[in-house]
Write a protein that holds these residues in place. Structure first.
Motif, mmCIF file in Angstrom:
data_model
loop_
_atom_site.group_PDB
_atom_site.id
_atom_site.type_symbol
_atom_site.label_atom_id
_atom_site.label_comp_id
_atom_site.label_asym_id
_atom_site.label_seq_id
_atom_site.Cartn_x
_atom_site.Cartn_y
_atom_site.Cartn_z
ATOM 1 N N PRO A 57 90.926 15.017 -3.579
ATOM 2 C CA PRO A 57 89.634 15.618 -3.007
ATOM 3 C C PRO A 57 89.339 16.994 -3.607
ATOM 4 C CG PRO A 57 91.429 15.133 -1.507
ATOM 5 C CD PRO A 57 92.168 14.791 -2.680
ATOM 6 N N GLU A 58 88.113 17.371 -3.540
ATOM 7 C CA GLU A 58 87.643 18.501 -4.137
ATOM 8 C C GLU A 58 87.229 19.769 -3.221
ATOM 9 O OE1 GLU A 58 84.094 18.392 -6.801
ATOM 10 O OE2 GLU A 58 83.090 19.746 -5.768
ATOM 11 N N GLN A 59 87.474 20.790 -3.296
ATOM 12 C CA GLN A 59 87.420 21.769 -2.440
ATOM 13 C C GLN A 59 86.532 23.053 -3.154
ATOM 14 O OE1 GLN A 59 90.767 23.255 0.187
ATOM 15 N NE2 GLN A 59 90.047 25.441 0.023
ATOM 16 N N TYR A 85 81.564 30.846 -6.603
ATOM 17 C CA TYR A 85 81.962 29.472 -6.084
ATOM 18 C C TYR A 85 83.312 29.348 -7.019
ATOM 19 C CZ TYR A 85 77.096 28.676 -4.848
ATOM 20 O OH TYR A 85 75.912 28.606 -4.409
ATOM 21 N N ASP A 86 84.274 29.410 -6.171
ATOM 22 C CA ASP A 86 85.564 28.914 -6.745
ATOM 23 C C ASP A 86 86.072 27.351 -6.263
ATOM 24 O OD1 ASP A 86 87.000 31.043 -8.299
ATOM 25 O OD2 ASP A 86 87.244 32.178 -6.297
ATOM 26 N N TYR A 87 86.534 26.824 -7.408
ATOM 27 C CA TYR A 87 86.775 25.096 -7.389
ATOM 28 C C TYR A 87 87.972 25.081 -7.294
ATOM 29 C CZ TYR A 87 81.429 24.116 -7.737
ATOM 30 O OH TYR A 87 80.025 24.133 -7.443
ATOM 31 N N THR A 88 88.636 24.276 -6.493
ATOM 32 C CA THR A 88 89.884 23.699 -6.752
ATOM 33 C C THR A 88 89.712 22.064 -6.718
ATOM 34 O OG1 THR A 88 90.983 25.469 -5.553
ATOM 35 C CG2 THR A 88 92.272 23.533 -5.832
ATOM 36 N N ASP A 89 90.277 21.559 -7.833
ATOM 37 C CA ASP A 89 90.060 20.204 -8.217
ATOM 38 C C ASP A 89 88.842 19.610 -8.117
ATOM 39 O OD1 ASP A 89 93.237 19.703 -8.384
ATOM 40 O OD2 ASP A 89 93.266 19.559 -5.968
#
Length: 277
Positions: A57-59, A85-89
């Motif tokens: 999953p993306e967060q 915006y900070d993206y994880t995965d």
């Protein structure tokens, strides 16, 4: 979840701030798989234990502050926002052995400023300006390097994320007979844009700009007619690039790093239409 706070400083200016978290479910690649053993079965089928490649999953955590204003006797609307915006995965598509795969980048960040203005000083003139400044960076590329999407792309910019995008629309209207005549000038600009996380020059589009013009008549009843010219100065450019292979253009299984979607040449046309309430 999303939290928004607004503060109306006065009748003309309103400040706001937003914090939100977004989520995109994980899944399985359409064309990617991991063989259950090194060799295919004698009949060419996949061996037992073969599974489609999976992505997580993306967060995204997003933060925005800005102001919405109405100035100059309510003739000028000016809005500005700063965002992060900070993206994880972060889920990202890439070409591998001639097919599109999906993998998680790891961590990435995007930050910038957006400005939009609209000024209507009187019944004749209408001007609109839009500007976006964007800075993106892959801050942790371990996951996507492991997936084979790039060699060493940490610190690179995200694909399809130009640093500067701008547009202007200027319209002049005037009563003509029982209806209204109008003339519109449109200007669009976009800075260079990468076609993949490797930021390969062969698939990086150059900056480009384009002018469009429209002149027409709108009746007092239901019909209108417009003579238009798009890409008036016949600019040649590409809208997008694709990283289909490695930096040395190998490994693409017949595909290469390339630029796609060339601009349309100067195009002239006439449009007629009718409207009903």
């Amino acid at each position: 979840p999303r939290v928004r706070v607004a503060y109306p400083a006065n009748d003309s200016v309103s400040w706001y701030g937003t914090v939100s978290m977004g989520y995109k479910a994980g899944g399985f690649a359409t064309f990617g798989y991991e063989l259950g053993s090194p060799d295919l079965n004698p009949d060419g089928s996949a061996p037992d234990g073969t599974m489609p490649l999976e992505f997580d999953p993306e967060q995204v955590d997003s933060y925005e502050i800005g102001a919405k204003t109405r100035l100059l006797g309510n003739t000028l609307q000016a809005n500005v926002s700063l965002f992060l915006y900070d993206y994880t995965d972060l889920q990202l598509g890439f070409f591998d052995q001639g097919s599109i795969q999906i993998a998680n980048v790891g961590e990435a960040r995007g930050q910038g400023v957006e400005l939009d203005l609209r000024w209507v000083p009187n019944q004749h003139w209408d001007a609109a300006v839009g500007l976006s400044l964007l800075d993106t960076e892959i801050t942790d590329a371990d996951a996507i390097i492991e997936a084979g999407a790039c060699g060493d792309c940490e610190g690179n910019s995200l694909q399809f994320a130009p640093e500067v995008s701008a547009s202007t629309i200027l319209t002049y209207r005037r009563p003509v007979f029982s209806g209204e005549g109008f003339f519109t000038t449109e200007y669009v600009y976009r800075s260079k844009m990468y076609g993949g996380v490797e930021n390969i020059p062969d698939s990086t589009t150059d900056s480009w700009n384009e002018f469009n013009f429209r002149i027409g008549y709108r009746s007092a009843s239901t019909w209108y007619a417009t003579l238009w010219v798009e890409n008036a100065f016949d600019e040649t450019y590409f809208e997008r690039g694709w990283e289909n292979a490695g930096p040395d253009n190998t490994g693409g299984f017949g595909l290469f790093n390339e630029l796609v979607w060339p601009s349309r040449p100067r195009t002239v046309g006439i449009s007629f239409g009718m409207e009903w309430n």
